[in-house]
Write an enzyme that holds these catalytic residues in place. Sequence first.
Site, PDB file in Angstrom:
ATOM      1  NE  ARG A 240      -4.337  -1.164   0.090  1.00 47.67           N
ATOM      2  CZ  ARG A 240      -4.567  -2.206  -0.731  1.00 47.67           C
ATOM      3  NH1 ARG A 240      -3.647  -2.605  -1.590  1.00 47.67           N
ATOM      4  NH2 ARG A 240      -5.734  -2.825  -0.705  1.00 47.67           N
ATOM      5  CG  ASP A 264       1.665  -2.554  -8.128  1.00 47.75           C
ATOM      6  OD1 ASP A 264       1.507  -2.126  -9.285  1.00 47.75           O
ATOM      7  OD2 ASP A 264       0.837  -3.302  -7.565  1.00 47.75           O
ATOM      8  CD  GLU A 269      -2.534   3.158  -5.399  1.00 50.07           C
ATOM      9  OE1 GLU A 269      -3.525   2.423  -5.575  1.00 50.07           O
ATOM     10  OE2 GLU A 269      -1.463   2.748  -4.952  1.00 50.07           O
ATOM     11  CG  HIS A 287      -2.871  -0.831  -6.694  1.00 51.43           C
ATOM     12  ND1 HIS A 287      -3.190  -0.142  -5.544  1.00 51.43           N
ATOM     13  CD2 HIS A 287      -3.085  -2.139  -6.379  1.00 51.43           C
ATOM     14  CE1 HIS A 287      -3.586  -0.989  -4.608  1.00 51.43           C
ATOM     15  NE2 HIS A 287      -3.525  -2.213  -5.100  1.00 51.43           N
ATOM     16  N   GLY A 289      -0.749  -5.521  -8.769  1.00 44.73           N
ATOM     17  CA  GLY A 289      -0.192  -6.720  -8.133  1.00 44.73           C
ATOM     18  C   GLY A 289      -1.009  -7.983  -8.374  1.00 44.73           C
ATOM     19  CB  SER A 290      -4.230  -9.058  -7.280  1.00 44.46           C
ATOM     20  OG  SER A 290      -4.975  -7.860  -7.366  1.00 44.46           O
TER      21      SER A 290
HETATM   22  C1  DGY Z   1      -5.917  -5.968  -2.793  1.00 44.67           C
HETATM   23  O1  DGY Z   1      -6.572  -6.986  -2.987  1.00 44.67           O
HETATM   24  O2  DGY Z   1      -5.860  -5.423  -1.694  1.00 44.67           O
HETATM   25  C2  DGY Z   1      -5.183  -5.397  -3.954  1.00 44.67           C
HETATM   26  O3  DGY Z   1      -4.409  -4.319  -3.606  1.00 44.67           O
HETATM   27  C3  DGY Z   1      -6.150  -5.014  -5.071  1.00 44.67           C
HETATM   28  O4  DGY Z   1      -7.166  -4.245  -4.536  1.00 44.67           O
END
Ligand code: DGY
Length: 320
Positions: A240, A264, A269, A287, A289-290
């Site tokens: 974060r 990231d 944001e 952002h 990552g997932s």
């Molecule tokens: C999460 O799942 O917290 C990721 O940062 C995407 O929102």
Amino acid sequence: MAEKPVLWLPRRVSDATVARARRDYEVILNEADTPGTADEIILMSASVDAMMPCHSEHFTAEVVSRLDPRLKIVANHSVGVDHCDLPALSAKGIAVTNTPDVLSDATAELAMLLMLGAARHAVRGDRLMRTGEWDSWSPSFMVGTQVTGARLGIVGMGRVGQAFAAKARGFDMEVHYFNRTRLSPDQENGAIYHESIDSLLPLAEFLSLHCPATPETVDLMNAERIAALPDGAVLVNSARGALVNENALLHAIETRKLAAAGLDCFKTEPGGNPNFATHENIFMLPHIGSATSKTRDAMGFRALDNLDAFFAGKTPRDLL
Ligand code: DGY
């Protein structure tokens, strides 16, 4: 037949998630895929039984205080829940869930990309190739920091931290970690525990952040803690933006205290920090990552599993 619960999907989740949601719920989609504003969240709460927001929808105490009692559950499509005022939601009797586990590998993968990209000048190299500016080569050209065999510090050894440590072992990194509680020897898998972040930082040639954003972790990496890293360290943040003091990071990059950073996540944001953009040793991504198809499906399905349990009168697996 009982009426289906009404579910609001404020963001465009995966097609498979929408298809499954439509099978079991009366779904309201936000075709525009714009972040749900406070007013939209409040307005929508009078028409739905459930919401599946992302970290882009902010359930502040003020928003929560104005939610309609019809809304029963916020089934987040995210592992992070710093966009939700949990005490306020709980006081209002609204259940909250998240999507742990399923995004750990994708996020750890991205942290690895950030670490490698920052260490090996990915931004500058890519620019030279795209602009046709690559006009020389020498043994002293674009010399970076070697990852293999280096000491890695991990802050936050939860699921993502552990997945990142597993990938780092593939690079023969010496893994050290700081976590609120020590892991079992199995989970540690050779990683060295630090009871305090203060003993971890001076060892961390690479430091990767994997803890949640809470009031205690805001600006965790401030000027003092960045100064405690070895000279020439590389900082990676895929958790974060709140965890890093961006002015302190900028100063450390400008003074070469840090060799590089891979980020990231940002305080602002979407958008990020325009002051970072002039520094090619800051490797940045927006952002994501997932953001793999497999993980997006898994996140949507996990959120739906939580909703299904809730509406079946059971305790959702990821109830917070
Ligand atoms: C999460 O799942 O917290 C990721 O940062 C995407 O929102």
